[in-house]
Design an enzyme around this catalytic site. Sequence first.
Site, mmCIF file in Angstrom:
data_model
loop_
_atom_site.group_PDB
_atom_site.id
_atom_site.type_symbol
_atom_site.label_atom_id
_atom_site.label_comp_id
_atom_site.label_asym_id
_atom_site.label_seq_id
_atom_site.Cartn_x
_atom_site.Cartn_y
_atom_site.Cartn_z
ATOM 1 N N GLU A 79 -38.289 -52.869 -35.713
ATOM 2 C CA GLU A 79 -38.172 -51.410 -35.693
ATOM 3 C C GLU A 79 -39.547 -50.759 -35.894
ATOM 4 O OE1 GLU A 79 -34.414 -49.048 -37.097
ATOM 5 O OE2 GLU A 79 -35.958 -48.712 -38.632
ATOM 6 N N GLU A 96 -22.317 -44.186 -39.399
ATOM 7 C CA GLU A 96 -21.627 -45.307 -40.056
ATOM 8 C C GLU A 96 -21.519 -45.064 -41.564
ATOM 9 O OE1 GLU A 96 -24.066 -47.220 -36.651
ATOM 10 O OE2 GLU A 96 -24.235 -45.540 -38.065
ATOM 11 N N GLY A 140 -37.294 -45.797 -44.017
ATOM 12 C CA GLY A 140 -36.072 -46.511 -44.383
ATOM 13 C C GLY A 140 -36.306 -47.994 -44.590
ATOM 14 N N ARG A 141 -36.969 -48.633 -43.646
ATOM 15 C CA ARG A 141 -37.151 -50.082 -43.719
ATOM 16 C C ARG A 141 -38.204 -50.481 -44.755
ATOM 17 N NH1 ARG A 141 -38.511 -47.807 -39.031
ATOM 18 N NH2 ARG A 141 -40.723 -47.796 -38.427
ATOM 19 N N LYS A 143 -27.343 -43.331 -30.537
ATOM 20 C CA LYS A 143 -26.451 -42.574 -31.441
ATOM 21 C C LYS A 143 -25.811 -41.402 -30.685
ATOM 22 C CE LYS A 143 -29.373 -43.702 -35.438
ATOM 23 N NZ LYS A 143 -30.291 -43.180 -36.487
ATOM 24 N N LYS A 175 -31.076 -42.080 -46.108
ATOM 25 C CA LYS A 175 -32.283 -41.240 -46.131
ATOM 26 C C LYS A 175 -31.982 -39.910 -45.447
ATOM 27 C CE LYS A 175 -37.078 -40.898 -44.733
ATOM 28 N NZ LYS A 175 -38.244 -41.451 -44.051
ATOM 29 N N HIS A 193 -29.355 -77.999 -38.546
ATOM 30 C CA HIS A 193 -28.120 -78.568 -37.979
ATOM 31 C C HIS A 193 -27.514 -77.606 -36.965
ATOM 32 C CE1 HIS A 193 -28.594 -81.547 -41.141
ATOM 33 N NE2 HIS A 193 -28.945 -80.522 -41.889
HETATM 34 O O1 F6P Z 1 -30.927 -45.981 -36.752
HETATM 35 C C1 F6P Z 1 -31.974 -46.581 -37.388
HETATM 36 C C2 F6P Z 1 -32.169 -46.002 -38.772
HETATM 37 O O2 F6P Z 1 -32.572 -44.694 -38.707
HETATM 38 C C3 F6P Z 1 -33.130 -46.838 -39.587
HETATM 39 O O3 F6P Z 1 -34.460 -46.514 -39.377
HETATM 40 C C4 F6P Z 1 -32.650 -46.549 -40.973
HETATM 41 O O4 F6P Z 1 -33.108 -47.476 -41.887
HETATM 42 C C5 F6P Z 1 -31.135 -46.588 -40.786
HETATM 43 O O5 F6P Z 1 -30.921 -46.050 -39.474
HETATM 44 C C6 F6P Z 1 -30.320 -45.846 -41.791
HETATM 45 O O6 F6P Z 1 -30.730 -44.520 -41.849
HETATM 46 P P1 F6P Z 1 -30.344 -43.597 -43.103
HETATM 47 O O7 F6P Z 1 -30.903 -44.223 -44.324
HETATM 48 O O8 F6P Z 1 -30.942 -42.267 -42.765
HETATM 49 O O9 F6P Z 1 -28.838 -43.531 -43.172
#
Ligand code: F6P
Length: 530
Positions: free
Chosen positions: A336, A196, A250-251, A495, A190, A367
């Site tokens: 979140e 990452e 995002g979520r 971050k 987003k 289990h």
């Molecule tokens: O760090 C949390 C977050 O911002 C989430 O809210 C989001 O879903 C995820 O990282 C990934 O963010 P993006 O889609 O901007 O890479």
Amino acid sequence: MTLASWKQVEAEAKRIAGMRLQDLAARENVAEFVWAAPHLEADVAKQPIDAGAMSAMEAVADERGLTGKIKSLFAGEIVNASENRPALHWALRGGGKGIPAAEAMAREAEKAAAFAKKAVGGGLGFELKTILHVGIGGSDLGPRLIWDALRDYDSKGPEIRFTANVDPEDFREATSGIDPKTTLVIVVSKSFKTPETASNAKLAREWLVKHLGEKEANNHLAAVSSAPDKAKAWGAAEDRIFPMDEAVGGRYSVWSSVGLSLQIALGADRWGRFLKGGGEMDAHFRDTPLKQNAPARLAMMDVFLHSALGIPTRTVLAYAHRLRKLPDFLQQLEMESNGKSAADSAGGLIGATAPVVWGSVGTLGQHSFHQLLHQGMRQSAIEFVAALDAGAGDKARGRELLANAFAQAEGLLAGRSAKEAEAQLTAQGKTGDAAKEQARHMNMEGGRGSTTVLLEDLSPESVGALIAMYEHRTFAAGVLWGINPFDQWGVERGKVLAEELDKAIAGSDAGKRDPSTLRLVERARGRFRS
Ligand code: F6P
């Protein structure tokens, strides 16, 4: 704490805490505690709630203006105050006519659908066998859940591989055994600034360029973002950038272009039915009075269990192999969204907010950690999620799977006293102190509540309805807790620190930090100093 209606909730909680759940659950009016919604029902009759508790929570909902907030959500009004945004995820499921942003999203969805059709039809100039979905958090958990839930194991179509972690082993595993010549990489972010995802996108591009050359590599790339300019600057071709709207969290974003890999691999029919199921749940949540509104009532129950009765955790047990990623998905969605302590509405906070959400897939958890759920000294609000078409045609195993889910819920509630255990042991021929002593260890106090969410089946419509139910439940609970369920300011600090420590481990000055962190940096420098 100024919410007047909360006093009555606390009184109801005190009353219920003094009762045996086994007695409370021996209800005549069970049907009153089965909340129906499109494609599913939630049986909460084994939870420590009753009419008194629910009417007290309805008063909280009124004082918080929940009905009005639901209207604001579906009117596209600002419901995310700290980011000054509406929340428009629901509009991706066919709603939102007359809301300009929603209409723009519909146009973007058409563009994504056209690309999906082209991709599976060989229209990209190569045979598509694999989609490498690069993303993390909301740009990963939803697509993973829905791929597992709805993929056709016998399909000859493309499969999806996911890579999310900055640990390069994740990328190596995701690309092991696949051919770049028949792979489309979709970078989903987003913000398009998540480290990452940037790292894995770089690995993916290098992997493509190494095998296909620069020009062809670009033909195997697409990007999804609410920052298309950043995606363009990263080098994605303009016609391969699929925007998502800032007003889709995002979520809450699996329904948007974030689900492009799903659209391609599941096909337009299943994707359309998934959206349809979500849309049916939207209509239920938008139009149904709170007394019959399943997501709203579940939210009222959640706040009662976790804030009034103080149950610290919520355990989600998905009794369907295809829903095995549900606990992971709900961890982000609920924690979140509602893991907050800043009040966002008049009346302030009413006590502890979101519980710790954890879980697993049934029957595996039986289990593993169910021992603690049955005999441990920690309470958790347990939620079983199962489908009536369990077993996908294998009736015997499907019946067995459901029987296990129902049995766990029954056993948690009923328990089994040491006296009953001793009688059982005696019947097996064990007597005297030995039987008494073993029975002492076999005592199960019971009185442990659970909800059973039962889906009609595991069709795309039902899965869509399930996810939309959880989204609306999370939103409604946020309103009841008096917080903003749509922002996530707490994730930013980590971050920033990670970027600083990355440089510090590489050798730059670590600055003023706690001794343990300085020691750890020093420890790692030996291996990573550049
Ligand atoms: O760090 C949390 C977050 O911002 C989430 O809210 C989001 O879903 C995820 O990282 C990934 O963010 P993006 O889609 O901007 O890479």
